[in-house]
Design a protein around this motif. Structure first.
Motif, PDB file in Angstrom:
ATOM      1  N   ASP A   1      48.237  27.154  15.374  1.00 42.89           N
ATOM      2  CA  ASP A   1      48.093  25.873  16.063  1.00 42.89           C
ATOM      3  C   ASP A   1      46.830  25.134  15.658  1.00 42.89           C
ATOM      4  N   ALA A   2      45.889  25.829  15.005  1.00 39.17           N
ATOM      5  CA  ALA A   2      44.645  25.186  14.596  1.00 39.17           C
ATOM      6  C   ALA A   2      44.831  24.313  13.364  1.00 39.17           C
ATOM      7  N   MET A   3      45.933  24.491  12.649  1.00 39.52           N
ATOM      8  CA  MET A   3      46.192  23.706  11.443  1.00 39.52           C
ATOM      9  C   MET A   3      47.097  22.526  11.784  1.00 39.52           C
ATOM     10  N   PRO A   4      46.841  21.358  11.177  1.00 35.71           N
ATOM     11  CA  PRO A   4      47.671  20.176  11.454  1.00 35.71           C
ATOM     12  C   PRO A   4      49.078  20.350  10.894  1.00 35.71           C
ATOM     13  N   PRO A   5      50.059  19.644  11.455  1.00 38.52           N
ATOM     14  CA  PRO A   5      51.454  19.772  11.008  1.00 38.52           C
ATOM     15  C   PRO A   5      51.724  18.987   9.734  1.00 38.52           C
TER      16      PRO A   5
END
Length: 225
Positions: A131-135
């Motif tokens: 969840d820490a990485m952007p989509p």
């Protein structure tokens, strides 16, 4: 508490932001670590980063970039630190917001490699790392370097600053207090933030002591402190 060390590499580009691409393309400038990056209430961003090489060329790139609103550079002995007020792209804005919203902690600084890759350490519950990485998985590649048990070891140079001190620092940079020669005085900053010049002077001395003195380097590129 677990950590994961990853390498995030932009696809088809040298950086995640046009300013980073310009710096990466210049052979006289070598980017170092990103010590802090935040979004302000008006949607613009501020970043504290380091670099080495030709400082005059570095300042010229910042001065002529359409994405840079203001900046200040300090340092010597081949390495310097820049406080840059800039316009983020939609991608960089998503990256910063995802970091702020994630329950995983991104340790600072983030190392910048020559090919534009970012070396990032996340600490927290393993279930929150993704969840820490952007989509935006189509614009970068992620490589896991290591993982294991470990308590947080973050090193945030702004951690000791109060909200008021951050406001005063931002106003000082925007008004040109750290330019050479200076374009602003304590009185100018005081008028912008609604306080007295003596209070501004006191806060700026504390800010400089707490932030910039952490990056004293002895014999090359040493660890802060």
């Amino acid at each position: 508490m677990r950590y994961v060390r990853i390498r995030v590499t932009p696809r088809g580009r040298a950086a995640f932001h046009p300013l980073g691409e310009r710096l990466a393309e210049d052979p006289d400038v070598i980017r170092g670590a990103i010590h802090q990056m935040d979004l302000l209430a008006d949607g613009t961003g501020v970043m504290l980063a380091e670099a080495r090489g030709d400082q005059e060329r570095y300042e010229e790139i910042l001065e002529t970039s359409e994405h840079v609103l203001d900046f200040a550079v300090t340092g010597a002995e081949g390495w310097w630190y820049s406080y840059t007020h800039f316009e983020p792209t939609p991608l960089t804005e998503r990256m910063v917001r995802r970091r702020e919203e994630s329950e995983a902690v991104m340790e600072m600084p983030v190392e910048v490699e020559e090919d534009g890759s970012l070396l990032i350490t996340l600490v927290g519950d393993e279930a929150n790392f993704a969840d820490a990485m952007p989509p935006d998985a189509d614009v970068y590649d992620v490589e896991m370097l290591s993982t294991g048990e470990r308590p947080p070891e973050g090193d945030d140079p702004f951690a000791d600053l109060t909200g008021r001190q951050r406001e005063i620092l931002d106003a000082a940079v925007r008004l040109g207090y750290y330019r050479n020669p200076r374009d602003a005085t304590h009185e100018d900053v005081a008028e912008r933030v609604g306080t007295t010049p003596s209070t501004v002077g006191e806060h700026l001395r504390k800010i400089e002591s707490r932030v910039f003195s952490r990056f004293v380097r002895e014999g090359g590129r040493a660890d802060p402190d």
